[in-house]
Design a protein around this motif. Structure first.
Motif, PDB file in Angstrom:
ATOM      1  N   ILE A 159       0.748  -1.052   0.298  1.00 32.78           N
ATOM      2  CA  ILE A 159       0.136  -0.217   0.202  1.00 32.78           C
ATOM      3  C   ILE A 159       0.830   1.232  -0.004  1.00 32.78           C
ATOM      4  O   ILE A 159       1.859   1.291   0.736  1.00 32.78           O
ATOM      5  N   GLY A 160       0.370   2.283  -0.791  1.00 26.55           N
ATOM      6  CA  GLY A 160       1.117   3.589  -0.744  1.00 26.55           C
ATOM      7  C   GLY A 160       1.636   3.759  -2.177  1.00 26.55           C
ATOM      8  O   GLY A 160       1.659   3.035  -2.973  1.00 26.55           O
ATOM      9  N   PRO A 161       2.147   5.127  -2.458  1.00 28.56           N
ATOM     10  CA  PRO A 161       1.946   6.214  -1.272  1.00 28.56           C
ATOM     11  C   PRO A 161       0.405   6.663  -0.922  1.00 28.56           C
ATOM     12  O   PRO A 161      -0.404   6.275  -1.124  1.00 28.56           O
ATOM     13  N   VAL A 219      -1.825  11.631  -5.731  1.00 29.20           N
ATOM     14  CA  VAL A 219      -1.313  10.174  -5.237  1.00 29.20           C
ATOM     15  C   VAL A 219      -1.068   9.527  -6.396  1.00 29.20           C
ATOM     16  O   VAL A 219       0.024   8.644  -6.405  1.00 29.20           O
ATOM     17  N   LEU A 220      -1.493   9.816  -7.484  1.00 30.92           N
ATOM     18  CA  LEU A 220      -1.128   9.077  -8.830  1.00 30.92           C
ATOM     19  C   LEU A 220       0.040   9.864  -9.336  1.00 30.92           C
ATOM     20  O   LEU A 220       0.875   8.859  -9.873  1.00 30.92           O
ATOM     21  N   TRP A 225       1.679   6.669 -11.692  1.00 31.71           N
ATOM     22  CA  TRP A 225       0.444   6.177 -12.279  1.00 31.71           C
ATOM     23  C   TRP A 225      -0.024   7.184 -13.193  1.00 31.71           C
ATOM     24  O   TRP A 225      -0.059   8.420 -12.563  1.00 31.71           O
ATOM     25  N   ARG A 226      -0.483   7.001 -14.323  1.00 35.25           N
ATOM     26  CA  ARG A 226      -1.520   7.664 -14.953  1.00 35.25           C
ATOM     27  C   ARG A 226      -2.988   7.291 -14.696  1.00 35.25           C
ATOM     28  O   ARG A 226      -2.812   6.136 -14.324  1.00 35.25           O
ATOM     29  N   THR A 305      -4.952   6.572  -1.590  1.00 36.45           N
ATOM     30  CA  THR A 305      -3.882   5.596  -1.773  1.00 36.45           C
ATOM     31  C   THR A 305      -4.025   4.714  -2.776  1.00 36.45           C
ATOM     32  O   THR A 305      -4.956   4.918  -3.603  1.00 36.45           O
ATOM     33  N   VAL A 306      -3.018   4.080  -3.219  1.00 33.88           N
ATOM     34  CA  VAL A 306      -2.927   3.091  -4.396  1.00 33.88           C
ATOM     35  C   VAL A 306      -2.432   1.842  -3.791  1.00 33.88           C
ATOM     36  O   VAL A 306      -1.558   1.540  -2.910  1.00 33.88           O
TER      37      VAL A 306
END
Length: 316
Positions: A159-161, A219-220, A225-226, A305-306
């Motif tokens: 998990i994260g950021p 967060v992306l 990430w896009r 988060t991602v």
């Protein structure tokens, strides 16, 4: 509780509720059932899903604790057979679960814990004015939980950021005025309405769309990430129109948006984990999917988060 059941006692209708919120039903605790009972049930199932009955810490996100003092988390831990571990509450209203995820991740990253049980639970209907058709139509009760464990950053499930934020200047947009030290220390009379949850719906709508979209974008960027990389977007299930507006602002294909608000309503801190569990159970989220989480709540608070979804399944 269905919209039809609400309409029998309030000046509302199924059509009025559906067109404004996208909700058809929500769950309501029976008399005498508290947040801790929901949290224990969700915690038991998360531990069972993880394959182990233990944890080193428990973080409970809730706005409806069993009592103002003490925190509800230690009692939940004890009832789960986890006596002696670190246990504490996080109060960030509907952003609570994302904040609790960040706290749990921090406990692991700092070496304080190896396994953390994170629970989002609210018996939100207990703080609603039963005659207020707006809030009564929107909110429901529920709980969801996950187990975090120490691992490697590149593992599925890492998990994260995180992106977290708040704006206390707008605290009165979502509030229960009575019951805290501010009201108790003033000697004047308290109106009955002050003991119930109130929100400025239009202002909250605008803030929710803006804050979740901006937090998601930040967060992306941090994760590299896009928006096109996101397979599934699990946002706080506040209102169907809010979900659609956030997706539009992010230019996200709505077919990647997780929705279960029609079946459970706005369950506050339980919202994100319940949406995750439902999406995994019905196969909408699968192992390897890149998942973006975002929430907004009173405070005002927000967070995102991602993670890449691991090979695990919920227990109901």
């Amino acid at each position: 509780m269905t919209n039809e059941e609400l309409a029998r006692r309030l000046d509302t209708s199924d059509e009025w509720i559906r067109t404004r919120t996208g909700i058809s039903r929500r769950h309501v605790v029976n008399p005498g059932v508290s947040t801790s009972e929901l949290a224990v049930r969700a915690g038991q199932r998360a531990l069972r899903s993880s394959g182990r009955p233990d944890a080193d810490a428990l973080v409970l996100a809730t706005t409806t604790p069993d009592r103002p003092c003490p925190a509800t988390a230690p009692e939940v831990a004890s009832r789960l057979g986890l006596t002696g571990i670190a246990a504490f509450d996080v109060a960030a209203v509907c952003t609570g679960f994302v904040y609790a995820l960040a706290a749990g991740t921090g406990l692991i990253s700092s070496g304080i814990a190896r396994r953390v049980l994170v629970i989002g639970a609210d018996a939100f209907t207990t703080i609603l004015d039963p005659q207020d058709r707006t809030t009564t139509a929107i909110f429901g009760d529920g709980a969801g939980a996950v187990v975090l464990r120490a691992g490697a950053p590149q593992e599925p499930g890492a998990i994260g950021p995180f992106d977290l934020g708040s704006d206390g200047d707008l605290a009165d947009l979502v509030a229960v005025a009575a019951g805290g030290s501010r009201q108790r220390s003033s000697k004047g009379p308290t109106a009955e309405a002050d003991h119930y949850f109130r929100m400025d719906g239009k202002a909250v709508f605008r803030q929710a769309v803006l804050r979740m979209a901006e937090s998601s974008q930040r967060v992306l960027e941090q994760s590299g990430w896009r928006i096109e990389d996101v397979d599934r977007f699990v946002a706080h299930q506040a209102n169907a129109r809010i979900l659609a507006s956030v997706a539009a602002r992010l230019e996200l294909d709505e077919r990647r948006l997780v929705r279960n608000i029609d079946r459970v309503g706005n369950t506050a801190a339980g919202s994100v984990p319940l949406a995750l569990a439902d999406a995994v159970a019905d196969g909408f989220i699968r192992p390897g999917h890149r998942v973006l989480l975002s929430a907004f709540g009173g405070g005002l608070t927000w967070g995102s988060t991602v993670l890449q979804w691991p090979d695990c399944a919920p227990v109901y």
